[in-house]
Structure formats: structure tokens, C-alpha cells
Design an enzyme around this catalytic site. Structure first.
Site, short mmCIF file in Angstrom:
data_model
loop_
_atom_site.label_atom_id
_atom_site.label_comp_id
_atom_site.label_asym_id
_atom_site.label_seq_id
_atom_site.Cartn_x
_atom_site.Cartn_y
_atom_site.Cartn_z
N LYS A 1 37.94 36.62 40.11
CA LYS A 1 39.01 37.09 40.91
C LYS A 1 39.19 38.24 41.46
O LYS A 1 38.74 39.30 40.59
CB LYS A 1 40.19 36.47 40.04
CG LYS A 1 41.62 36.58 40.68
CD LYS A 1 42.04 35.33 41.43
CE LYS A 1 43.26 35.37 42.26
NZ LYS A 1 42.82 35.67 43.60
N LYS B 1 40.58 44.35 34.15
CA LYS B 1 42.00 44.27 34.62
C LYS B 1 42.58 42.95 34.35
O LYS B 1 43.49 42.61 33.60
CB LYS B 1 42.31 44.29 36.02
CG LYS B 1 43.42 44.41 36.59
CD LYS B 1 43.54 44.64 38.05
CE LYS B 1 42.85 45.88 38.63
NZ LYS B 1 43.20 46.07 40.18
N LYS C 1 35.04 41.21 43.49
CA LYS C 1 35.64 41.87 44.57
C LYS C 1 34.64 41.80 45.87
O LYS C 1 33.40 41.64 45.63
CB LYS C 1 35.55 43.47 44.17
CG LYS C 1 36.69 44.23 44.97
CD LYS C 1 38.16 44.09 44.61
CE LYS C 1 39.00 44.94 44.95
NZ LYS C 1 40.25 45.06 44.31
#
Ligand SMILES: NC(=O)C1=CN([C@@H]2O[C@H](COP(=O)(O)OP(=O)(O)OC[C@H]3O[C@@H](n4cnc5c(N)ncnc54)[C@H](O)[C@@H]3O)[C@@H](O)[C@H]2O)C=CC1
Ligand SMILES: O=C(O)CCC(=O)C(=O)O
EC number: 1.4.1.3
Length: 388
Positions: free
Chosen positions: A66, A90, A102
Site C-alpha cells: 500500500k 508506517k 510507493k
């Protein structure tokens, strides 16, 4: 120090504090997959232009990967790698069932027309559609992209795989986006800041804030901090800076910024070893990703400045992305009050869990968040039998 070297350094320090096995440490650091694609589009004037698009899928031990997609002229493989790795830690700090990824395209979005941006986004999606998916890798907006970008990805992806709203988050509410996602990163910053200040017997009301960046995250943070009684006395973006010791009128600044494409008149700058010494703030809330060099970290620590690190402070965005994905899969929409209430629960829990790691490992908040995230990913990796 470049972003990847800095992020990896923080990871290695956390791995050491946790006493991780060196083989496990190495496997956690190496990305799962790095994608680099050429994206050529016809410009509005009929000429062809080529851009390079990236997607780095860092880790999927805890769930689908994600992370956002960034459109910026400085996007490069090292930066995307660092940001993908940060997403892994995170999502683990937030304790949502995801890994990290990313993406980005090296381009200046401000120089492209809307139809050029649409063509570029669609070509990028055509190149990566087989490698992303609802249970594989779920993109979202980041710098230079927004809900409209996600709508184009959703539409292009759906041509290959059937209608799939859960393949992206941060999309328009009309296409299954979550209420509250637009404000979520800024709202999460507010909740995390409240939790930090509460530890010191303080609240938002009456505190003075300086904000660097006035796009999605910065403008929502400014608005919500002001609503909570805080005074935003200075804001900068790439075009300039504004300062008002009585508190800036955020609504007026948002209007000005939308009409003029930014706040003009002053050169912005990030925090680095050359300017860290001049910072007078008591607290730094990292609403952006990787805004502070490790060298600056050390200088600020010596000055007694407390830093709330990015992987905790800005985790509200991906947390509400998770709520959006859950709503899409369930086919049931939450009201905004529920989204914001759950967000507060997740942010407060992430802060509390981070503080617990700080206490048990005698470390600062950045290492507290890193050890928390890395430990959760390491445990999932071992449980899945991937560590050897
Ligand atoms: N959009 C989201 O939900 C999330 C974003 N982030 C991070 O937050 C940061 C901002 O992202 P968005 O608000 O989405 O991007 P955006 O594209 O909406 O806004 C970026 C803002 O930063 C300003 N800026 C860029 N370079 C600057 C500099 N050197 N000095 C001062 N201002 C500068 C731009 O002028 C603009 O106002 C990025 O680091 C992003 O990765 C993190 C978590 C989630
Ligand atoms: O909402 C998401 O999935 C990712 C947001 C993001 O890119 C980030 O937290 O840096």
C-alpha cells in the site's frame, strides 16, 4: 544523505535495538519488487513526450502492499525505494493489515494540461495493471496526484480486470471514495499532535504552529489546527511563505492559493544540517515523508526539540485509505463521523504503542516508531516462514 540511505540507516538502528538476526534484517530491507516503465504520450501540440514511471513494492508480509503515487520532477528510484520502505513500517505502526509500496512518475505536473495528465496516468496504469490489485498492491494519492488521478487509474485498471473500486484509495466519493479521506492525513496529524502535547500537559489551543507545505496535508492540518484553537503563524510552500503572529486566516489563504497556484514571494526549504540549528520550535510534527535528515535529527535532539516522526505523524492518510478499502470490499459506506472517530482511535493507539517501545528500548520517538513497525513486520515474516 539521500532518502534511501537515511531510511535504511534508521531501519538498521531499529533492527539493532530489536536484536534482529542478520539474515532477517537483510530480507526485510530488500524490496519485494521494483518496477520501472517508460510512459510515452502525445502532448496537446501533437509532439511525443516520454516519462519514467516507478512502482516499488517493498514488503507484503502483513498484507497487500500500500502506498501513494507521486508526480514530481525529482522522483527517482532511490527516493521511491525509501518511500516504499517507509510505507512498510508506517502501515505496521498504524497496525493495519498492509505491507508497503510507493510509486511515482518523474514529471512536473504543473506544466502538463489536465488531458496530458490523464493520458500519462492511463499509460502508466496500462504498464503496471498486472502487478497491482485489490489483494496485491493498492495505490493512493501522494504529492502531485489527487482523487482525479485515482479515478483515471481505477477506470483504466477496470478495463482489464472488471470494475474494481478497491484497487485504489483516495478516489472521489462518487466512485467509492471514503468520506473523510481528503482531510485524513491532516486530521491524523492533529490527533497525533494532541496525543504528544497531552504527554506534556498541553493542548492545541493557544499553541503556535509553523507549517511547511500547503497542499492536501498542509492545508487540512492548518484548517483543523485553527478549528481546534491553535494559532498558525507561518506557512510556506514552493512559491513562498506567509507570516502573521496573530494567526493566518486559513480560509482566505486557501482561496488565494487555489487562485494563484501557491503562496508567492519566498523561497521554501526543507530541514537539513545547514538550517536545523536555527529552528526555535519545541516540537516538530513530520506531516511530510522524510522531511528531516539524520544529521539534522542529531542536532535537533541536542537542542531538546521533540520530533514526532513521519511514519507515525502522517499515518492518518493510509489509515483512512484502509477504511476506504474495507468499505469497498464490504460494499457498505461509513458516515464521516465514524471515519473520524475510528481515525482518532487508530492514531491514539499508534502513539501509545510507540511510547511503549520508547520506554522498553530507551529511545526517542523516531526509534520508538521504527522498532514498533519493524518488529511487527519481522514477526509476520517469521510466522510465514520467510526468514531463512
Ligand atoms: N496526501 C496524503 O494523504 C499523504 C501525504 N503524505 C506526505 O505529505 C507531503 C505532502 O503531500 P501532499 O500534501 O499530498 O502533496 P501536495 O502536492 O498536495 O502538496 C505539496 C505541498 O508542498 C509544498 N512544497 C513542496 N516542496 C516544498 C519546499 N521545499 N518547501 C515548502 N513547501 C514545499 C508544495 O508547494 C505544496 O504546497 C508529502 O511528503 C507526502 O508524501 C504523507 C501521508 C499521506
Ligand atoms: O493512503 C495511502 O495508501 C498511502 C498514503 C501515502 O502514500 C503515505 O502515507 O505516504
Amino acid at each position: 544523505m539521500n532518502a534511501l540511505a537515511a531510511t535504511s540507516r534508521n531501519f538498521k538502528q531499529a533492527a539493532k535495538l530489536l536484536g534482529l538476526d542478520s539474515k532477517l534484517e537483510k530480507s526485510l530491507l530488500i524490496p519485494f519488487r521494483e518496477i520501472k516503465v517508460e510512459c510515452t504520450i502525445p502532448k496537446d501540440d501533437g509532439t511525443l513526450a516520454s516519462y519514467v514511471g516507478f512502482r516499488v513494492q517493498h514488503d507484503n508480509a502483513r498484507g497487500p502492499m500500500k502506498g501513494g503515487i507521486r508526480y514530481h520532477h525529482e522522483v527517482d528510484p532511490d527516493e521511491v525505494n525509501a518511500l516504499a520502505q517507509l510505507m512498510t513500517w508506517k502501515t505496521a505502526v498504524a497496525n493495519i493489515p498492509y505491507g508497503g509500496a510507493k510509486g511515482g512518475i518523474g514529471c512536473s505536473p504543473g506544466d502538463l494540461s489536465i488531458s496530458e495528465l490523464e493520458r500519462l496516468t492511463r499509460v502508466f496504469t496500462q504498464k503496471i495493471h498486472d502487478l497491482i490489485g485489490i489483494h496485491t498492491d493498492v495505490p493512493a494519492p501522494d504529492m502531485g496526484t489527487n482523487a482525479q488521478t485515482m479515478a483515471w487509474i481505477l477506470d483504466e485498471y477496470s478495463k482489464f480486470h472488471g470494475y474494481s473500486p478497491a484497487v485504489v484509495t483516495g478516489k472521489p466519493v462518487d466512485l467509492g471514495g471514503s468520506l473523510g479521506r481528503d482531510a485524513a492525513t491532516g486530521r491524523g496529524v492533529l490527533f497525533a499532535t494532541e496525543a504528544l502535547l497531552a504527554e506534556h500537559g498541553k493542548g492545541i489551543a493557544g499553541q503556535r504552529f509553523v507549517i511547511q507545505g500547503f497542499g492536501n496535508v498542509g492545508s487540512w492540518a492548518a484548517q483543523l489546527i485553527t478549528e481546534a484553537g491553535g494559532k498558525v503563524i507561518a506557512i510556506s510552500d514552493v512559491t513562498g511563505a506567509v507570516k502573521n503572529s496573530n494567526g493566518i486566516d486559513i480560509a482566505k489563504l486557501m482561496k488565494h492559493s487555489a487562485e494563484n497556484r501557491g503562496i508567492k514571494g519566498f523561497d521554501g526549504g526543507v530541514i537539513n544540517k545547514d538550517n536545523a540549528d536555527g529552528i526555535k520550535a519545541k516540537y516538530i510534527i513530520e506531516a511530510a515523508n522524510h522531511p528531516t535528515d539524520p544529521e539534522a535529527d542529531e542536532i535537533l535532539a541536542k537542542k531538546g526539540v521533540l520530533i514526532l516522526p513521519d511514519i507515525l505523524a502522517n499515518s492518518g492518510g493510509v489509515t483512512v485509505s484502509y477504511f476506504e478499502w474495507v468499505q469497498n470490499i464490504q460494499g457498505f459506506m461509513w458516515d464521516e463521523e465514524k471515519v473520524n472517530r475510528e481515525l482518532k482511535t487508530y492514531m491514539t493507539r499508534a502513539f501509545r504503542d510507540t511510547k511503549e517501545m520508547c520506554r522498553s528500548h530507551h529511545c526517542d520517538l523516531r526509534m520508538g516508531a521504527f522498532t514498533l513497525g519493524v518488529n511487527r513486520v519481522a514477526r509476520a515474516t517469521v510466522l510465514r516462514g520467510w526468514e531463512a
